[in-house]
Design a protein around this motif. Structure first.
Motif, mmCIF file in Angstrom:
data_model
loop_
_atom_site.group_PDB
_atom_site.id
_atom_site.type_symbol
_atom_site.label_atom_id
_atom_site.label_comp_id
_atom_site.label_asym_id
_atom_site.label_seq_id
_atom_site.Cartn_x
_atom_site.Cartn_y
_atom_site.Cartn_z
ATOM 1 N N PHE A 143 -13.815 -0.643 -3.628
ATOM 2 C CA PHE A 143 -12.602 -1.444 -3.427
ATOM 3 C C PHE A 143 -11.421 -0.827 -4.190
ATOM 4 C CE2 PHE A 143 -15.723 -4.815 -2.407
ATOM 5 C CZ PHE A 143 -15.175 -5.283 -1.224
ATOM 6 N N HIS B 30 -3.855 -0.593 -7.429
ATOM 7 C CA HIS B 30 -4.003 -0.800 -5.981
ATOM 8 C C HIS B 30 -5.369 -1.366 -5.605
ATOM 9 C CE1 HIS B 30 -0.207 0.926 -4.696
ATOM 10 N NE2 HIS B 30 -0.364 1.810 -5.673
ATOM 11 N N PHE C 35 -5.222 -15.392 -2.682
ATOM 12 C CA PHE C 35 -6.580 -14.859 -2.714
ATOM 13 C C PHE C 35 -7.442 -15.477 -3.814
ATOM 14 C CE2 PHE C 35 -3.960 -11.709 -0.586
ATOM 15 C CZ PHE C 35 -4.680 -11.516 0.579
ATOM 16 N N PRO D 292 -17.228 1.445 2.842
ATOM 17 C CA PRO D 292 -16.545 1.298 4.143
ATOM 18 C C PRO D 292 -15.272 2.128 4.303
ATOM 19 C CG PRO D 292 -17.290 -0.832 3.349
ATOM 20 C CD PRO D 292 -17.568 0.142 2.246
ATOM 21 N N ARG E 201 -3.934 10.167 -2.722
ATOM 22 C CA ARG E 201 -2.824 10.037 -3.665
ATOM 23 C C ARG E 201 -1.956 11.284 -3.575
ATOM 24 N NH1 ARG E 201 -4.539 5.663 -3.647
ATOM 25 N NH2 ARG E 201 -4.869 4.193 -5.362
ATOM 26 N N ALA F 207 -12.662 -10.595 1.480
ATOM 27 C CA ALA F 207 -13.711 -9.772 2.091
ATOM 28 C C ALA F 207 -15.088 -10.319 1.707
ATOM 29 C CB ALA F 207 -13.566 -8.316 1.641
ATOM 30 N N ARG G 277 2.469 -8.023 -5.909
ATOM 31 C CA ARG G 277 1.051 -8.403 -6.025
ATOM 32 C C ARG G 277 0.907 -9.723 -6.760
ATOM 33 N NH1 ARG G 277 -3.657 -4.516 -5.352
ATOM 34 N NH2 ARG G 277 -4.765 -6.198 -6.378
ATOM 35 N N CYS H 116 -8.250 -3.385 -4.248
ATOM 36 C CA CYS H 116 -8.132 -4.197 -3.024
ATOM 37 C C CYS H 116 -7.748 -5.649 -3.317
ATOM 38 C CB CYS H 116 -9.469 -4.159 -2.281
ATOM 39 S SG CYS H 116 -9.450 -5.166 -0.792
ATOM 40 N N ILE H 117 -6.580 -6.033 -2.847
ATOM 41 C CA ILE H 117 -6.132 -7.416 -3.089
ATOM 42 C C ILE H 117 -6.946 -8.397 -2.240
ATOM 43 C CG2 ILE H 117 -4.303 -7.485 -1.329
ATOM 44 C CD1 ILE H 117 -2.536 -8.896 -3.402
ATOM 45 N N VAL I 154 -14.044 -5.184 7.008
ATOM 46 C CA VAL I 154 -15.074 -6.233 6.963
ATOM 47 C C VAL I 154 -15.967 -6.151 8.200
ATOM 48 C CG1 VAL I 154 -15.458 -8.731 6.990
ATOM 49 C CG2 VAL I 154 -13.597 -7.774 5.613
ATOM 50 N N ILE J 13 -17.968 -11.826 4.137
ATOM 51 C CA ILE J 13 -19.271 -11.144 4.210
ATOM 52 C C ILE J 13 -20.399 -12.121 3.865
ATOM 53 C CG2 ILE J 13 -20.695 -9.366 3.086
ATOM 54 C CD1 ILE J 13 -17.964 -7.788 2.714
ATOM 55 N N LEU K 131 0.812 -1.207 0.000
ATOM 56 C CA LEU K 131 0.000 0.000 0.000
ATOM 57 C C LEU K 131 0.850 1.263 0.000
ATOM 58 C CD1 LEU K 131 0.050 0.823 3.254
ATOM 59 C CD2 LEU K 131 -1.691 -0.927 3.341
ATOM 60 N N ILE L 235 -8.054 -12.588 10.331
ATOM 61 C CA ILE L 235 -6.743 -11.951 10.134
ATOM 62 C C ILE L 235 -5.694 -12.578 11.064
ATOM 63 C CG2 ILE L 235 -5.462 -9.760 10.277
ATOM 64 C CD1 ILE L 235 -7.099 -10.004 7.703
HETATM 65 C C1 HEM Z 1 -15.299 -4.593 2.872
HETATM 66 C C2 HEM Z 1 -14.018 -4.830 2.957
HETATM 67 C C3 HEM Z 1 -12.936 -4.039 2.270
HETATM 68 C C4 HEM Z 1 -12.996 -2.828 1.628
HETATM 69 C C5 HEM Z 1 -14.201 -1.928 1.417
HETATM 70 C C6 HEM Z 1 -11.653 -2.542 1.144
HETATM 71 C C7 HEM Z 1 -11.315 -1.408 0.427
HETATM 72 C C8 HEM Z 1 -10.079 -1.201 -0.142
HETATM 73 C C9 HEM Z 1 -9.744 -0.095 -0.984
HETATM 74 C C10 HEM Z 1 -10.694 1.047 -1.340
HETATM 75 C C11 HEM Z 1 -8.455 -0.233 -1.366
HETATM 76 C C12 HEM Z 1 -7.682 0.676 -2.309
HETATM 77 C C13 HEM Z 1 -7.080 1.840 -1.576
HETATM 78 C C14 HEM Z 1 -6.373 2.793 -2.495
HETATM 79 O O1 HEM Z 1 -6.277 2.576 -3.701
HETATM 80 O O2 HEM Z 1 -5.882 3.789 -1.964
HETATM 81 C C15 HEM Z 1 -7.939 -1.426 -0.734
HETATM 82 C C16 HEM Z 1 -6.643 -1.895 -0.840
HETATM 83 C C17 HEM Z 1 -6.147 -2.957 -0.107
HETATM 84 N N1 HEM Z 1 -6.881 -3.857 0.634
HETATM 85 FE FE1 HEM Z 1 -8.857 -3.795 0.960
HETATM 86 N N2 HEM Z 1 -10.830 -3.567 1.516
HETATM 87 C C18 HEM Z 1 -11.563 -4.504 2.194
HETATM 88 C C19 HEM Z 1 -11.105 -5.688 2.720
HETATM 89 C C20 HEM Z 1 -9.795 -6.134 2.694
HETATM 90 C C21 HEM Z 1 -9.326 -7.369 3.277
HETATM 91 C C22 HEM Z 1 -10.175 -8.423 3.974
HETATM 92 C C23 HEM Z 1 -7.977 -7.402 3.092
HETATM 93 C C24 HEM Z 1 -7.092 -8.519 3.575
HETATM 94 C C25 HEM Z 1 -6.170 -9.053 3.024
HETATM 95 C C26 HEM Z 1 -7.601 -6.193 2.364
HETATM 96 C C27 HEM Z 1 -6.314 -5.845 1.971
HETATM 97 C C28 HEM Z 1 -6.001 -4.769 1.177
HETATM 98 C C29 HEM Z 1 -4.634 -4.436 0.793
HETATM 99 C C30 HEM Z 1 -3.368 -5.170 1.202
HETATM 100 C C31 HEM Z 1 -4.725 -3.305 -0.019
HETATM 101 C C32 HEM Z 1 -3.568 -2.566 -0.676
HETATM 102 C C33 HEM Z 1 -3.393 -3.102 -2.081
HETATM 103 C C34 HEM Z 1 -2.330 -2.371 -2.853
HETATM 104 O O3 HEM Z 1 -1.984 -1.248 -2.494
HETATM 105 O O4 HEM Z 1 -1.860 -2.949 -3.857
HETATM 106 N N3 HEM Z 1 -8.735 -5.456 2.137
HETATM 107 N N4 HEM Z 1 -8.966 -2.014 0.003
#
Ligand code: HEM
Length: 384
Positions: free
Chosen positions: A321, A326, A93, A267, A273, A334, A86, A328-329, A232, A338, A75, A137
């Motif tokens: 997401f 970037h 995943f 959420p 950025r 998630a 990634r 959400c991986i 979540v 859910i 991130l 987690i």
């Molecule tokens: C309802 C559940 C979730 C929502 C709404 C959510 C939302 C997001 C969003 C909006 C981003 C992008 C952020 C950006 O571009 O600045 C993101 C990235 C990410 N999420 Fe999720 N997320 C959720 C659940 C999870 C879960 C369960 C994990 C567990 C592994 C996770 C791990 C990550 C990681 C590691 C990133 C960074 C990815 C990167 O930068 O390449 N998220 N998430």
């Protein structure tokens, strides 16, 4: 005022009204002290897809988290190194991988939840979700069997760290960094031990066999811990409350209900950025060092109130997401979590009995959402 608005105000009494008001001023607005705020889905998506806008410069999430997590934790990375990491994490995943993780961890807690609802008990779903999302987690970062107390403690630690951030935060202070490091060091220690053990049945063991270094695996565990718990845990009670408030009973397409509730609740209401090269955001010119605040909640709310029959247009698609490199991986994990919980709750046709919002948290959430099975309530009434 609807219950969702109450949640936002309890979490961000000043920032929420300000950010929502900015949506009325236009799709892209420069706000001194905050940044260039985007409230339009197509513009936000364009920013997320454009490498001129990064997560590792001044005012970016990297600025906040690098002092705590180190420089290479997805991130806060960009470019080839980010894509390569990634790619190596992707097998964790896949639908099969997340299904076995979720069923392995949640079968017990969900069985217990179902039994309690079946007995007509009032259950605090917010607490249950903190427990369940915390347990998932815990397992991801390499803890074996975890007690409810461990899962709750881990959740509370994460919430404490994540809540240090506000809309105005440009970086964490020395004391905040010290607290966050203590928490993340504990997580990292657990992750490192599981990585060393190298058991391929564990997520950390798999990271080792996928070719991640010990430092990368430790960093990934920290990132999953920060991003994958509250997101979540906060969402499922909001989903149930929305269904209750909208008078929506079980029977519809669960996938559609969840996606529309994700849109409406969004959420993670904001993404950040940092501008790396002179560019434009909509009609606003930006220069290196500017901060772009993607007000995802404004983007998604522009499409109206919660309505499960709503079709999501392409510019909106899963913007909650993220989008682009970037995205959400943890999305498949998630959704698997859910769905697993929602299926149990819908089978019991639950209703909300009482609720209380969480105050001063980063992600709007219920502190308590007490629910009960309608079926058991009707049974009780019939017996009376
Ligand atoms: C309802 C559940 C979730 C929502 C709404 C959510 C939302 C997001 C969003 C909006 C981003 C992008 C952020 C950006 O571009 O600045 C993101 C990235 C990410 N999420 Fe999720 N997320 C959720 C659940 C999870 C879960 C369960 C994990 C567990 C592994 C996770 C791990 C990550 C990681 C590691 C990133 C960074 C990815 C990167 O930068 O390449 N998220 N998430």
């Amino acid at each position: 005022m609807n219950h969702e608005t109450r949640l936002h105000l309890a979490a961000h009494p000043l920032a929420y009204p300000l950010v929502r008001a900015l949506a009325r001023l236009g799709p892209v607005v420069r706000v001194p002290g905050i940044g260039v705020v985007v409230s339009d889905a197509a513009t936000a998506r364009a920013v997320l897809m454009d490498q001129a806008f990064r997560k590792d410069g001044p005012g970016s999430p990297g600025d906040l988290w690098t002092p705590v997590l180190g420089p290479s934790v997805l991130l806060n990375m960009e470019g080839e190194a980010h894509t390569a990491l990634r790619r190596r994490l992707a097998p964790l995943f896949t639908p099969d991988a997340v299904a076995s993780l979720v069923s392995g961890v949640l079968a017990g807690p969900l069985g217990e939840l179902s039994a309690r609802l079946g007995r007509g008990e009032t259950v605090d779903l917010a607490d249950e979700m903190r427990l369940m999302a915390g347990a998932v987690i815990c397992r991801v970062i390499g803890m074996g069997e975890v007690s409810a107390a461990d899962a709750r403690a881990l959740f509370a630690d994460g919430e404490r760290v994540v809540s240090m951030v506000s809309l105005r935060s440009r970086g964490l202070g020395p004391r905040q960094i010290a607290v966050a490091r203590r928490v993340l060091d504990r997580v990292g220690g657990i992750a490192a031990a599981a990585y060393e053990a190298g058991d391929e049945a564990t997520v950390m063991g798999r990271m080792r066999s996928l070719g991640l270094s010990a430092a990368e695996a430790r960093g990934a565990a920290g990132a999953f811990f920060l991003t994958g718990t509250e997101t979540v845990a906060s969402f499922v009670p909001r989903l149930v409350a929305l269904l209750h408030d909208g008078g929506i009973r079980p029977g519809g397409d669960l996938g559609r209900l969840v996606e529309e509730a994700l849109r409406y609740t969004t959420p993670t209401p904001v993404m950040l950025r940092s501008v790396a090269a002179p560019s434009r955001v909509g009609r606003v010119a930006v220069r290196p060092g500017d901060r772009v605040v993607l007000a995802t909640l404004n983007c998604t709310r522009a499409y109206g109130p919660f309505d499960p029959s709503r079709r999501h247009p392409p510019e909106l698609r899963r913007l909650w997401f993220g989008a682009g490199p970037h995205f959400c991986i943890g999305y498949p994990l998630a959704l698997a979590e859910i769905r697993a919980v929602a299926e149990v709750l819908l089978a019991h046709d639950v209703r909300v009995v009482r609720r209380r919002p969480a105050r001063r948290v980063l992600l709007p959430a219920y502190r308590h959402l007490w629910i009960k099975s309608r079926a058991s309530g009707e049974g009780e009434r019939r017996r009376q």
